[in-house]
Design a protein around this motif. Structure first.
Motif, PDB file in Angstrom:
ATOM      1  N   MET A 144     -35.782  36.625  23.863  1.00 16.33           N
ATOM      2  CA  MET A 144     -36.056  36.883  22.475  1.00 16.33           C
ATOM      3  C   MET A 144     -37.565  36.844  22.281  1.00 16.33           C
ATOM      4  O   MET A 144     -38.219  35.918  22.742  1.00 16.33           O
ATOM      5  CB  MET A 144     -35.347  35.806  21.658  1.00 16.33           C
ATOM      6  N   VAL A 145     -38.097  37.844  21.638  1.00 20.60           N
ATOM      7  CA  VAL A 145     -39.512  37.896  21.287  1.00 20.60           C
ATOM      8  C   VAL A 145     -39.598  37.974  19.771  1.00 20.60           C
ATOM      9  O   VAL A 145     -38.929  38.796  19.148  1.00 20.60           O
ATOM     10  CB  VAL A 145     -40.226  39.113  21.920  1.00 20.60           C
ATOM     11  N   HIS A 146     -40.399  37.107  19.179  1.00 24.71           N
ATOM     12  CA  HIS A 146     -40.578  37.085  17.732  1.00 24.71           C
ATOM     13  C   HIS A 146     -42.021  37.446  17.423  1.00 24.71           C
ATOM     14  O   HIS A 146     -42.932  36.687  17.746  1.00 24.71           O
ATOM     15  CB  HIS A 146     -40.236  35.697  17.190  1.00 24.71           C
ATOM     16  N   LEU A 147     -42.227  38.634  16.843  1.00 25.32           N
ATOM     17  CA  LEU A 147     -43.556  39.067  16.433  1.00 25.32           C
ATOM     18  C   LEU A 147     -43.743  38.621  14.996  1.00 25.32           C
ATOM     19  O   LEU A 147     -43.027  39.078  14.108  1.00 25.32           O
ATOM     20  CB  LEU A 147     -43.697  40.587  16.543  1.00 25.32           C
ATOM     21  N   ALA A 148     -44.661  37.702  14.761  1.00 23.45           N
ATOM     22  CA  ALA A 148     -44.782  37.094  13.437  1.00 23.45           C
ATOM     23  C   ALA A 148     -46.215  37.062  12.956  1.00 23.45           C
ATOM     24  O   ALA A 148     -47.095  36.580  13.662  1.00 23.45           O
ATOM     25  CB  ALA A 148     -44.221  35.676  13.470  1.00 23.45           C
ATOM     26  N   LYS A 170     -35.533  30.384  11.999  1.00 23.97           N
ATOM     27  CA  LYS A 170     -35.901  31.675  12.570  1.00 23.97           C
ATOM     28  C   LYS A 170     -34.737  32.228  13.382  1.00 23.97           C
ATOM     29  O   LYS A 170     -33.852  31.489  13.810  1.00 23.97           O
ATOM     30  CB  LYS A 170     -37.143  31.522  13.446  1.00 23.97           C
ATOM     31  N   LEU A 171     -34.760  33.539  13.608  1.00 27.86           N
ATOM     32  CA  LEU A 171     -33.669  34.196  14.318  1.00 27.86           C
ATOM     33  C   LEU A 171     -33.445  33.597  15.700  1.00 27.86           C
ATOM     34  O   LEU A 171     -32.307  33.358  16.100  1.00 27.86           O
ATOM     35  CB  LEU A 171     -33.933  35.699  14.418  1.00 27.86           C
ATOM     36  N   GLY A 172     -34.516  33.335  16.438  1.00 31.66           N
ATOM     37  CA  GLY A 172     -34.373  32.743  17.772  1.00 31.66           C
ATOM     38  C   GLY A 172     -33.672  31.399  17.731  1.00 31.66           C
ATOM     39  O   GLY A 172     -32.834  31.092  18.585  1.00 31.66           O
ATOM     40  N   GLN A 173     -33.986  30.592  16.719  1.00 33.27           N
ATOM     41  CA  GLN A 173     -33.325  29.295  16.564  1.00 33.27           C
ATOM     42  C   GLN A 173     -31.852  29.480  16.227  1.00 33.27           C
ATOM     43  O   GLN A 173     -31.000  28.738  16.719  1.00 33.27           O
ATOM     44  CB  GLN A 173     -34.018  28.487  15.464  1.00 33.27           C
ATOM     45  N   GLU A 224     -28.563  28.250  18.447  1.00 34.10           N
ATOM     46  CA  GLU A 224     -27.443  27.441  17.962  1.00 34.10           C
ATOM     47  C   GLU A 224     -26.130  27.923  18.575  1.00 34.10           C
ATOM     48  O   GLU A 224     -25.233  27.138  18.847  1.00 34.10           O
ATOM     49  CB  GLU A 224     -27.329  27.524  16.433  1.00 34.10           C
ATOM     50  N   ILE A 225     -26.040  29.232  18.801  1.00 33.18           N
ATOM     51  CA  ILE A 225     -24.823  29.832  19.359  1.00 33.18           C
ATOM     52  C   ILE A 225     -24.887  29.881  20.880  1.00 33.18           C
ATOM     53  O   ILE A 225     -23.893  29.606  21.563  1.00 33.18           O
ATOM     54  CB  ILE A 225     -24.613  31.252  18.785  1.00 33.18           C
ATOM     55  N   LEU A 226     -26.054  30.228  21.400  1.00 33.35           N
ATOM     56  CA  LEU A 226     -26.251  30.358  22.853  1.00 33.35           C
ATOM     57  C   LEU A 226     -27.361  29.414  23.300  1.00 33.35           C
ATOM     58  O   LEU A 226     -28.531  29.819  23.402  1.00 33.35           O
ATOM     59  CB  LEU A 226     -26.617  31.795  23.227  1.00 33.35           C
ATOM     60  N   PRO A 227     -27.036  28.136  23.555  1.00 30.92           N
ATOM     61  CA  PRO A 227     -28.066  27.195  24.002  1.00 30.92           C
ATOM     62  C   PRO A 227     -28.782  27.728  25.244  1.00 30.92           C
ATOM     63  O   PRO A 227     -28.183  28.365  26.100  1.00 30.92           O
ATOM     64  CB  PRO A 227     -27.279  25.921  24.322  1.00 30.92           C
ATOM     65  N   GLY A 228     -30.061  27.472  25.296  1.00 30.92           N
ATOM     66  CA  GLY A 228     -30.858  27.964  26.416  1.00 30.92           C
ATOM     67  C   GLY A 228     -31.578  29.263  26.104  1.00 30.92           C
ATOM     68  O   GLY A 228     -32.350  29.755  26.933  1.00 30.92           O
ATOM     69  N   THR A 229     -31.345  29.819  24.916  1.00 28.00           N
ATOM     70  CA  THR A 229     -32.059  31.022  24.512  1.00 28.00           C
ATOM     71  C   THR A 229     -33.553  30.720  24.483  1.00 28.00           C
ATOM     72  O   THR A 229     -33.975  29.718  23.928  1.00 28.00           O
ATOM     73  CB  THR A 229     -31.591  31.490  23.113  1.00 28.00           C
TER      74      THR A 229
END
Length: 117
Positions: A1-5, A19-22, A26-31
């Motif tokens: 996941m890349v977050h351009l902010a 944030k989306l990555g967080q 929550e659903i896929l630990p280790g993201t």
């Protein structure tokens, strides 16, 4: 996941929603999420064995963000682009606009992206 902010302005205040990555984590630990701002560079995107999500916020307003997004999509045309602000022209093969960066929007997008795992 890349977050351009972009850096938040004073009008945004100190509180920030999830944030989306967080939300995905929550659903896929280790993201893993790489945060990139206007002074940054993209991480290595050559690992193609894992899906890539690129989150942007108001990309239509920031030339640096559009440039990095274009660069990322050249490296990974399979990436999913999620616009969490005001949508501009869709980018990438799969584009999702949340029309906002609330915690609820992040969690809804994460559930959609992960198939509600």
């Amino acid at each position: 996941m890349v977050h351009l902010a972009a850096r938040p302005s004073q009008a945004v205040g100190r509180a920030t929603p999830l944030k989306l990555g967080q939300a995905i984590e929550e659903i896929l630990p280790g993201t893993v999420t790489a945060e990139v701002d206007d002074d940054g560079r993209l991480p290595d995107l050559s690992e193609t064995g894992r899906p890539l999500v690129i989150a942007v916020h108001d990309a239509a307003r920031h030339a640096w963000m559009r440039r990095l997004l274009d660069e990322a999509l050249r490296a990974r045309p399979d990436a999913v682009v999620v616009e969490t602000g005001v949508p501009g022209p869709p980018a990438g093969r799969l584009y999702l606009a949340t029309h906002g960066s609330s915690t609820a929007s992040a969690r809804a997008a994460a559930r959609w992206l992960t198939g509600g795992v």
